[in-house]
Design an enzyme around this catalytic site. Structure first.
Site, PDB file in Angstrom:
ATOM      1  N   CYS A 115       5.537  -7.392   7.807  1.00  0.00           N
ATOM      2  CA  CYS A 115       6.579  -6.867   8.690  1.00  0.00           C
ATOM      3  C   CYS A 115       6.904  -7.919   9.734  1.00  0.00           C
ATOM      4  CB  CYS A 115       6.109  -5.587   9.374  1.00  0.00           C
ATOM      5  SG  CYS A 115       7.404  -4.847  10.403  1.00  0.00           S
ATOM      6  N   GLU A 165       0.825  -1.212   0.000  1.00  0.00           N
ATOM      7  CA  GLU A 165       0.000   0.000   0.000  1.00  0.00           C
ATOM      8  C   GLU A 165       0.859   1.262   0.000  1.00  0.00           C
ATOM      9  OE1 GLU A 165      -2.901  -2.082   3.327  1.00  0.00           O
ATOM     10  OE2 GLU A 165      -1.933  -0.197   3.738  1.00  0.00           O
ATOM     11  N   CYS A 182       3.088   8.306   1.507  1.00  0.00           N
ATOM     12  CA  CYS A 182       3.530   7.358   2.522  1.00  0.00           C
ATOM     13  C   CYS A 182       3.810   6.035   1.815  1.00  0.00           C
ATOM     14  CB  CYS A 182       2.418   7.233   3.556  1.00  0.00           C
ATOM     15  SG  CYS A 182       2.766   6.030   4.820  1.00  0.00           S
ATOM     16  N   SER A 235       9.229   5.509  16.078  1.00  0.00           N
ATOM     17  CA  SER A 235       7.934   5.061  16.600  1.00  0.00           C
ATOM     18  C   SER A 235       8.164   4.627  18.036  1.00  0.00           C
ATOM     19  CB  SER A 235       7.411   3.887  15.773  1.00  0.00           C
ATOM     20  OG  SER A 235       7.099   4.325  14.484  1.00  0.00           O
ATOM     21  N   LEU A 236       7.914   5.530  18.967  1.00  0.00           N
ATOM     22  CA  LEU A 236       8.265   5.253  20.367  1.00  0.00           C
ATOM     23  C   LEU A 236       7.133   4.507  21.080  1.00  0.00           C
ATOM     24  CD1 LEU A 236      10.767   5.941  22.122  1.00  0.00           C
ATOM     25  CD2 LEU A 236       9.386   7.756  23.120  1.00  0.00           C
ATOM     26  N   HIS A 237       5.981   5.136  21.146  1.00  0.00           N
ATOM     27  CA  HIS A 237       4.736   4.508  21.636  1.00  0.00           C
ATOM     28  C   HIS A 237       4.769   4.023  23.074  1.00  0.00           C
ATOM     29  CE1 HIS A 237       4.083   4.912  17.462  1.00  0.00           C
ATOM     30  NE2 HIS A 237       4.323   3.683  17.060  1.00  0.00           N
ATOM     31  N   SER A 275      10.888   6.358   9.044  1.00  0.00           N
ATOM     32  CA  SER A 275      10.331   6.029  10.357  1.00  0.00           C
ATOM     33  C   SER A 275      10.795   4.630  10.757  1.00  0.00           C
ATOM     34  CB  SER A 275       8.804   6.072  10.282  1.00  0.00           C
ATOM     35  OG  SER A 275       8.238   5.672  11.502  1.00  0.00           O
ATOM     36  N   CYS A 319      -0.486  -3.213  15.297  1.00  0.00           N
ATOM     37  CA  CYS A 319      -0.305  -2.818  13.892  1.00  0.00           C
ATOM     38  C   CYS A 319      -0.789  -3.901  12.928  1.00  0.00           C
ATOM     39  CB  CYS A 319       1.174  -2.516  13.655  1.00  0.00           C
ATOM     40  SG  CYS A 319       1.559  -2.158  11.942  1.00  0.00           S
ATOM     41  N   ASN A 375      -5.687   4.341  15.591  1.00  0.00           N
ATOM     42  CA  ASN A 375      -6.669   4.031  14.570  1.00  0.00           C
ATOM     43  C   ASN A 375      -7.064   2.568  14.752  1.00  0.00           C
ATOM     44  OD1 ASN A 375      -8.035   4.552  12.200  1.00  0.00           O
ATOM     45  ND2 ASN A 375      -6.209   5.269  11.139  1.00  0.00           N
ATOM     46  N   CYS A 391      -1.464   1.893   8.645  1.00  0.00           N
ATOM     47  CA  CYS A 391      -0.551   1.005   7.960  1.00  0.00           C
ATOM     48  C   CYS A 391      -1.008  -0.453   7.898  1.00  0.00           C
ATOM     49  CB  CYS A 391       0.752   1.265   8.674  1.00  0.00           C
ATOM     50  SG  CYS A 391       1.861   0.174   9.309  1.00  0.00           S
ATOM     51  N   GLY A 450       5.927  -2.281   6.648  1.00  0.00           N
ATOM     52  CA  GLY A 450       7.307  -2.752   6.759  1.00  0.00           C
ATOM     53  C   GLY A 450       8.185  -1.860   7.608  1.00  0.00           C
ATOM     54  N   GLU A 451       9.348  -2.383   7.948  1.00  0.00           N
ATOM     55  CA  GLU A 451      10.332  -1.650   8.749  1.00  0.00           C
ATOM     56  C   GLU A 451      11.458  -1.206   7.799  1.00  0.00           C
ATOM     57  OE1 GLU A 451      10.996  -0.316  11.869  1.00  0.00           O
ATOM     58  OE2 GLU A 451      12.849   0.158  10.829  1.00  0.00           O
ATOM     59  N   CYS A 506       4.529  -5.517  16.001  1.00  0.00           N
ATOM     60  CA  CYS A 506       3.998  -4.651  17.059  1.00  0.00           C
ATOM     61  C   CYS A 506       2.525  -5.024  17.247  1.00  0.00           C
ATOM     62  CB  CYS A 506       4.140  -3.180  16.669  1.00  0.00           C
ATOM     63  SG  CYS A 506       5.852  -2.731  16.328  1.00  0.00           S
TER      64      CYS A 506
HETATM   65  N1  SAH Z   1       7.947   0.147  10.692  1.00  0.00           N
HETATM   66  C1  SAH Z   1       8.131   1.541  10.773  1.00  0.00           C
HETATM   67  C2  SAH Z   1       7.430   2.328   9.691  1.00  0.00           C
HETATM   68  C3  SAH Z   1       6.033   1.904   9.332  1.00  0.00           C
HETATM   69  S1  SAH Z   1       4.717   2.093  10.509  1.00  0.00           S
HETATM   70  C4  SAH Z   1       7.722   2.052  12.119  1.00  0.00           C
HETATM   71  O1  SAH Z   1       7.115   1.309  12.867  1.00  0.00           O
HETATM   72  O2  SAH Z   1       8.047   3.191  12.410  1.00  0.00           O
HETATM   73  C5  SAH Z   1       4.318   3.811  10.429  1.00  0.00           C
HETATM   74  C6  SAH Z   1       3.650   4.333  11.709  1.00  0.00           C
HETATM   75  O3  SAH Z   1       2.258   3.937  11.798  1.00  0.00           O
HETATM   76  C7  SAH Z   1       4.340   3.829  12.963  1.00  0.00           C
HETATM   77  O4  SAH Z   1       4.585   4.895  13.838  1.00  0.00           O
HETATM   78  C8  SAH Z   1       3.304   2.875  13.501  1.00  0.00           C
HETATM   79  O5  SAH Z   1       3.487   2.677  14.851  1.00  0.00           O
HETATM   80  C9  SAH Z   1       2.005   3.554  13.116  1.00  0.00           C
HETATM   81  N2  SAH Z   1       0.818   2.706  13.222  1.00  0.00           N
HETATM   82  C10 SAH Z   1       0.717   1.389  13.005  1.00  0.00           C
HETATM   83  N3  SAH Z   1      -0.544   0.963  13.224  1.00  0.00           N
HETATM   84  C11 SAH Z   1      -1.254   2.059  13.591  1.00  0.00           C
HETATM   85  C12 SAH Z   1      -2.611   2.275  13.963  1.00  0.00           C
HETATM   86  N4  SAH Z   1      -3.473   1.277  13.974  1.00  0.00           N
HETATM   87  N5  SAH Z   1      -3.002   3.535  14.281  1.00  0.00           N
HETATM   88  C13 SAH Z   1      -2.121   4.558  14.249  1.00  0.00           C
HETATM   89  N6  SAH Z   1      -0.830   4.423  13.902  1.00  0.00           N
HETATM   90  C14 SAH Z   1      -0.395   3.177  13.586  1.00  0.00           C
HETATM   91 FE1  SF4 Z   2       6.265  -3.264  11.592  1.00  0.00          FE
HETATM   92 FE2  SF4 Z   2       6.221  -0.610  12.044  1.00  0.00          FE
HETATM   93 FE3  SF4 Z   2       3.931  -2.081  12.100  1.00  0.00          FE
HETATM   94 FE4  SF4 Z   2       5.747  -2.375  14.037  1.00  0.00          FE
HETATM   95  S1  SF4 Z   2       4.568  -0.500  13.570  1.00  0.00           S
HETATM   96  S2  SF4 Z   2       4.676  -4.045  12.971  1.00  0.00           S
HETATM   97  S3  SF4 Z   2       7.667  -2.128  12.919  1.00  0.00           S
HETATM   98  S4  SF4 Z   2       5.251  -1.706  10.332  1.00  0.00           S
END
Ligand code: SAH
Ligand code: SF4
Length: 351
Positions: A115, A87, A108, A217-219, A194, A122, A293, A336, A162-163, A119
């Site tokens: 991936c 995507e 984006c 992506s700290l979270h 990211s 995600c 989301n 994502c 993806g990462e 996480c």
């Molecule tokens: N793998 C990398 C880049 C792709 S994810 C990373 O994790 O940074 C891009 C961003 O979308 C990340 O910050 C991820 O944590 C966030 N993301 C993933 N799922 C999400 C969701 N359901 N709602 C909001 N942000 C989300």
């Molecule tokens: Fe992969 Fe980024 Fe999603 Fe984590 S947030 S599963 S690293 S795409």
């Protein structure tokens, strides 16, 4: 499968025509005139066009569906040559990720099919990792999104599926093509990578000569909270991540952005807000707060607006620049990995 021409930056192309000006003509057709076939390259001889078409594939991907229209956020689902789905999301300036008004047209971009980092919140990681994208498959998302939308992309965020830093070599090769004048000519300062926190690769990025932007992506502001939702934290705990970010900043002098999804009852306490502000202070980073989301099939939820506001105020009151990203893509599955997941689930139901 034929080799993909876009898998190498234009200066490394091994075309059947060795003359430099011919190579420049082909690059001009692809990156400036946005040709989608060799047949269109009318200032090349018919023989050369046939030779090129026999030697290379030009299109890395085709459109499956597009959600959203007009001047709003559009989400593209692409099919790669091996049938895999990925995507990209096109975000016009008024909906830009950082809330600033400008003529910015952000894409984006995905870097992997699936991936491996899994996480827990995600959609991209739900089915695991399938493969890395090649450089041409990364660059092709921009060319095809522009073709489909009629827009010119001038800002890139590697925040799709993806990462990115786990596909380091392809990412860097794609960035060469994206950045070079004979390629897409998008400035490094308009490219954001990211990462979920691959500390050793952040150090590698610090040695890379271009001034790319980095988002983490700290979270979670403590190991305990981060570990609950991001398995990567076991491998690279916060201390290691913060050290790598400091190293990046010393080498680059660039501001880092800390991305922080707010998930109800998981990481949205004011104690986390205070610790997040502390980390941001150490790193001189700005903070992007993103209300979660919801993803079908996952238990996590977005906190109420009052919690989001209180969290943001707590971070800001400690002198940190923090913005709440208004999520415009929720109605088109813009988080994502969601569109791909739905399509694959629907396909599985049909089988
Ligand atoms: N793998 C990398 C880049 C792709 S994810 C990373 O994790 O940074 C891009 C961003 O979308 C990340 O910050 C991820 O944590 C966030 N993301 C993933 N799922 C999400 C969701 N359901 N709602 C909001 N942000 C989300
Ligand atoms: Fe992969 Fe980024 Fe999603 Fe984590 S947030 S599963 S690293 S795409």
């Amino acid at each position: 499968m034929k080799p993909l021409l876009l898998d190498h930056p234009p200066e490394l192309w091994l075309l059947p025509c060795s003359e430099k000006y011919r190579q420049a003509q082909v690059a001009d057709w692809i990156f400036k005139k946005r040709a989608s076939s060799f047949a269109e390259m009318s200032n090349l001889s018919a023989a050369l066009r046939t030779e090129l078409a026999e030697a290379f594939d030009l299109a890395p991907l085709t459109l499956v569906t597009c959600q959203g229209d007009g001047g709003s956020t559009r989400k593209y689902l692409w099919r790669l040559r091996d049938g895999s789905l990925i995507e990209s999301v096109l975000i016009p300036a008024t909906e830009a990720l950082y809330g600033e008004k400008s003529d910015r047209m952000t894409l984006c971009v995905s870097t992997q099919v699936g991936c491996a980092y899994g996480c827990h919140f995600c959609a991209s990681g739900l089915d695991g990792w399938k493969r890395n994208l090649s450089p041409g498959e990364i660059v092709g998302q921009i060319l095809e999104a522009e073709r489909q939308s009629g827009e010119r992309v001038n800002n890139l965020v590697f925040m799709g599926m993806g990462e990115p830093l786990a596909n380091f070599d392809s990412l860097m090769s794609a960035i060469e093509t994206i950045n070079c004048p004979e390629g897409l000519n998008i400035g490094a300062r308009h490219i954001t990578i990211s990462t979920s926190g691959l500390a050793p690769r952040i150090r590698d990025l610090a040695h890379y000569p271009k001034q790319l932007r980095l988002a983490i992506s700290l979270h979670g502001a403590t190991d305990e909270v981060r570990e609950r939702i991001m398995p990567v934290n076991k491998k690279h705990p916060l201390r290691e991540l913060v050290d790598a970010c400091l190293f990046y900043q010393q080498h680059k002098g660039r501001i880092i952005t800390l991305e922080y999804i707010l998930i109800q009852g998981v990481n949205d306490s004011l104690d986390q807000a205070q610790k997040l502000a502390q980390l941001a202070g150490i790193l001189h980073a700005k903070v992007n707060l993103i209300p979660y989301n919801t993803v079908e099939g996952l238990p996590w939820e977005r906190p109420p607006q009052t919690t989001v506001t209180a969290f943001a105020k707590t971070v800001q009151s400690r002198g940190v620049t923090a913005t709440v990203r208004t999520e415009k893509g929720g109605d088109i599955d813009a988080a994502c990995g969601q569109l791909r997941l739905k399509t694959e689930q629907a396909a599985a139901r049909q089988e």
